[in-house]
Design an enzyme around this catalytic site. Structure first.
Site, PDB file in Angstrom:
ATOM      1  N   ALA A   1      12.734  -4.776  -6.897  1.00 28.29           N
ATOM      2  CA  ALA A   1      13.585  -3.728  -6.867  1.00 28.29           C
ATOM      3  C   ALA A   1      13.625  -3.060  -6.141  1.00 28.29           C
ATOM      4  O   ALA A   1      13.894  -2.633  -5.112  1.00 28.29           O
ATOM      5  CB  ALA A   1      13.503  -2.743  -8.587  1.00 28.29           C
TER       6      ALA A   1
ATOM      7  N   GLU B   1       7.861 -12.313 -10.287  1.00 27.44           N
ATOM      8  CA  GLU B   1       8.033 -11.592 -11.575  1.00 27.44           C
ATOM      9  C   GLU B   1       8.686 -11.772 -12.674  1.00 27.44           C
ATOM     10  O   GLU B   1       8.954 -10.877 -12.722  1.00 27.44           O
ATOM     11  CB  GLU B   1       7.629 -10.398 -11.141  1.00 27.44           C
ATOM     12  CG  GLU B   1       6.451  -9.869 -10.751  1.00 27.44           C
ATOM     13  CD  GLU B   1       6.080  -8.037 -10.491  1.00 27.44           C
ATOM     14  OE1 GLU B   1       5.199  -7.760 -10.198  1.00 27.44           O
ATOM     15  OE2 GLU B   1       7.407  -7.259 -10.175  1.00 27.44           O
TER      16      GLU B   1
ATOM     17  N   ASN C   1       0.694 -13.449   0.993  1.00 26.19           N
ATOM     18  CA  ASN C   1       0.155 -12.405   1.449  1.00 26.19           C
ATOM     19  C   ASN C   1      -1.324 -13.160   1.968  1.00 26.19           C
ATOM     20  O   ASN C   1      -1.852 -14.483   1.467  1.00 26.19           O
ATOM     21  CB  ASN C   1      -0.431 -10.832   1.166  1.00 26.19           C
ATOM     22  CG  ASN C   1      -1.249 -11.033   0.080  1.00 26.19           C
ATOM     23  OD1 ASN C   1      -1.416 -12.321  -0.961  1.00 26.19           O
ATOM     24  ND2 ASN C   1      -0.812  -9.699  -1.067  1.00 26.19           N
TER      25      ASN C   1
ATOM     26  N   PHE D   1      -1.035 -10.594   6.623  1.00 25.79           N
ATOM     27  CA  PHE D   1      -2.814 -10.028   6.845  1.00 25.79           C
ATOM     28  C   PHE D   1      -3.472  -8.377   6.537  1.00 25.79           C
ATOM     29  O   PHE D   1      -3.844  -8.057   7.332  1.00 25.79           O
ATOM     30  CB  PHE D   1      -3.436 -10.886   7.561  1.00 25.79           C
ATOM     31  CG  PHE D   1      -3.237 -12.067   8.212  1.00 25.79           C
ATOM     32  CD1 PHE D   1      -4.434 -13.014   6.613  1.00 25.79           C
ATOM     33  CD2 PHE D   1      -2.707 -13.143   7.936  1.00 25.79           C
ATOM     34  CE1 PHE D   1      -4.470 -14.043   6.942  1.00 25.79           C
ATOM     35  CE2 PHE D   1      -2.634 -14.007   8.378  1.00 25.79           C
ATOM     36  CZ  PHE D   1      -3.885 -15.011   7.592  1.00 25.79           C
TER      37      PHE D   1
ATOM     38  N   ASN E   1      -4.301  -6.551   9.361  1.00 26.38           N
ATOM     39  CA  ASN E   1      -5.085  -7.170  10.959  1.00 26.38           C
ATOM     40  C   ASN E   1      -2.500  -7.817  11.274  1.00 26.38           C
ATOM     41  O   ASN E   1      -2.901  -8.560  11.942  1.00 26.38           O
ATOM     42  CB  ASN E   1      -5.383  -8.381  10.795  1.00 26.38           C
ATOM     43  CG  ASN E   1      -6.440  -8.012   9.622  1.00 26.38           C
ATOM     44  OD1 ASN E   1      -7.039  -6.690  11.135  1.00 26.38           O
ATOM     45  ND2 ASN E   1      -7.544  -8.489   8.752  1.00 26.38           N
ATOM     46  N   GLY E   2      -2.045  -7.543  10.723  1.00 28.87           N
ATOM     47  CA  GLY E   2      -0.906  -7.959  10.777  1.00 28.87           C
ATOM     48  C   GLY E   2       0.020  -9.638  10.102  1.00 28.87           C
ATOM     49  O   GLY E   2       0.137  -9.772   8.835  1.00 28.87           O
TER      50      GLY E   2
ATOM     51  N   ASP F   1       6.440  -5.116  -0.377  1.00 26.18           N
ATOM     52  CA  ASP F   1       7.622  -5.699  -0.399  1.00 26.18           C
ATOM     53  C   ASP F   1       8.604  -5.181   0.685  1.00 26.18           C
ATOM     54  O   ASP F   1       9.430  -5.436   0.963  1.00 26.18           O
ATOM     55  CB  ASP F   1       7.977  -4.575  -2.114  1.00 26.18           C
ATOM     56  CG  ASP F   1       7.435  -5.438  -2.853  1.00 26.18           C
ATOM     57  OD1 ASP F   1       6.654  -6.571  -2.614  1.00 26.18           O
ATOM     58  OD2 ASP F   1       6.485  -4.667  -4.162  1.00 26.18           O
TER      59      ASP F   1
ATOM     60  N   ASN G   1       6.738  -6.049   9.936  1.00 25.53           N
ATOM     61  CA  ASN G   1       6.006  -5.514  10.002  1.00 25.53           C
ATOM     62  C   ASN G   1       5.435  -4.315  10.292  1.00 25.53           C
ATOM     63  O   ASN G   1       4.668  -3.332   9.928  1.00 25.53           O
ATOM     64  CB  ASN G   1       5.020  -6.796  11.010  1.00 25.53           C
ATOM     65  CG  ASN G   1       3.444  -6.459  11.367  1.00 25.53           C
ATOM     66  OD1 ASN G   1       2.443  -6.496  10.713  1.00 25.53           O
ATOM     67  ND2 ASN G   1       3.115  -5.738  12.585  1.00 25.53           N
TER      68      ASN G   1
ATOM     69  N   SER H   1       5.130   2.590   5.551  1.00 26.86           N
ATOM     70  CA  SER H   1       5.333   2.120   4.230  1.00 26.86           C
ATOM     71  C   SER H   1       4.166   2.823   3.800  1.00 26.86           C
ATOM     72  O   SER H   1       4.255   3.264   2.817  1.00 26.86           O
ATOM     73  CB  SER H   1       6.164   1.456   3.963  1.00 26.86           C
ATOM     74  OG  SER H   1       5.190  -0.119   3.434  1.00 26.86           O
TER      75      SER H   1
HETATM   76  O1  RIB Z   1       4.187  -5.003  -4.971  1.00 28.67           O
HETATM   77  C1  RIB Z   1       4.270  -4.155  -5.898  1.00 28.67           C
HETATM   78  C2  RIB Z   1       4.595  -3.577  -6.816  1.00 28.67           C
HETATM   79  O2  RIB Z   1       3.744  -5.099  -8.076  1.00 28.67           O
HETATM   80  C3  RIB Z   1       4.778  -2.162  -7.783  1.00 28.67           C
HETATM   81  O3  RIB Z   1       5.777  -2.418  -7.878  1.00 28.67           O
HETATM   82  C4  RIB Z   1       4.547  -2.529  -9.550  1.00 28.67           C
HETATM   83  O4  RIB Z   1       5.493  -2.701  -9.345  1.00 28.67           O
HETATM   84  C5  RIB Z   1       4.255  -4.632  -9.097  1.00 28.67           C
HETATM   85  O5  RIB Z   1       5.236  -5.150  -9.571  1.00 28.67           O
HETATM   86 NA    NA Z   2       4.325   3.923   0.496  1.00 27.01          NA
END
Ligand code: RIB
Ligand code: NA
Length: 291
Positions: free
Chosen positions: A42, A139, A183, A204, A207-208, A235, A259, A265
């Site tokens: 999501a 997931e 990562n 990273f 560190n980019g 994400d 990046n 965020s």
């Molecule tokens: O990558 C962060 C996410 O990992 C969180 O929003 C949590 O729900 C887990 O899925």
């Molecule tokens: Na955030």
């Protein structure tokens, strides 16, 4: 506008702030508690939509009020949720998150996310063929991810696989995925097949990012920012990266935008909090470009 199909998890994040992690048997008085939308699938869908992609999501929620709130949140971001299953007698996925000084420790209870199966993927082939990029994480069950990789590859649709949380990937997935985006920590857990290293784009944190161009490693430097919450930084990176690829951007252009987006965020609380729109990413990069 590029079309991104995200196949992945939908969770609610239950976040507690704390100065430290409790010892075994210890009760600790923590700080603020908040409930916010999450789930790697999501989150990536929202990041891609904010960056300007036309996004469809495949996933599953429980038949509960949290599930309908999480769907409403996706729709508010303009995401097509008509392919998200609502599973009877399953809870919507949850993530318990301990937030200490901007860093996080996360435990996910998959709940309804476990109901995404190879059959789910097969039944949505007509949706998949209408996408420019397929974006996946780990997931939802690995069998479903593998089925999605097979199907997308058969239709020659580029595949971005974010191997989070880390797991050993079947050789076929290494072979058929276009980009694999761990990562630093996940990369160590991947049991890398050396012959596929040019598919890796490794993040990273501050560190980019590093990726391969032929025999050469290319680096994109991180941005120095004030960190409030790193949850969802990866994400944001993946969602924006996929959105840009779907528009036809080069890998390098997509990495630079992604990046920057993830640096923006982390300045705001919550996995989806602070995810920037396209204009905000462009303005951030313009302000930081060396004279
Ligand atoms: O990558 C962060 C996410 O990992 C969180 O929003 C949590 O729900 C887990 O899925
Ligand atoms: Na955030």
């Amino acid at each position: 506008m590029g079309r991104v199909l995200v196949i992945g998890s939908i969770n609610v994040d239950m976040v507690t702030e704390t100065d430290r992690i409790p010892e075994q048997g210890e009760t600790l008085i923590g700080g603020r508690f908040r409930t916010v939308p999450g789930g790697k699938g999501a989150n990536q869908a929202v990041a891609a939509a904010k960056a300007g992609a036309d996004v469809t999501m495949i996933g599953a929620v429980g038949d509960d009020s949290i599930g309908s709130d999480m769907l409403a949140n996706l729709r508010k971001a303009g995401i097509d949720t008509s392919c998200v299953k609502i599973v009877q007698e399953e809870a919507t996925g949850t993530a318990v998150i301990l937030l200490t000084e901007g860093d996080n420790r996360i435990i996910v209870s998959p709940g309804a996310n476990a109901s995404v199966t190879p059959d789910t993927i097969a039944s949505l082939e007509s949706v998949m063929v209408n996408s420019d990029v397929v974006l996946l994480q780990l997931e939802v069950p690995l069998e479903a991810v593998t089925a999605a990789v097979q199907l997308a590859h058969r239709h020659r649709i580029p595949i971005v696989l974010n191997p989070a949380p880390a797991a050993a990937l079947p050789a076929e997935v290494w072979k058929k995925a276009t980009w694999i985006t761990p990562n630093e920590r996940e990369q160590q857990q991947l049991f890398l097949h050396g012959e596929f290293r040019e598919k890796l784009i490794t993040t990273f944190g501050a560190n980019g990012v590093a990726y391969w161009a032929g025999n050469e490693v290319k680096q994109v430097a991180g941005h120095r920012v004030q960190v409030t919450d790193t949850t969802g930084a990866g994400d944001t990176f993946n969602g924006v990266f996929a959105a840009l690829l779907a528009e036809g951007a080069t890998c390098e252009q997509a990495v630079i935008m992604a990046n920057a987006a993830s640096a923006i965020s982390v300045q705001t609380f919550g996995a989806q909090g602070g995810m920037p729109d396209r204009k905000t990413i462009e303005a951030f990069l313009a302000a930081r470009r060396p004279e």
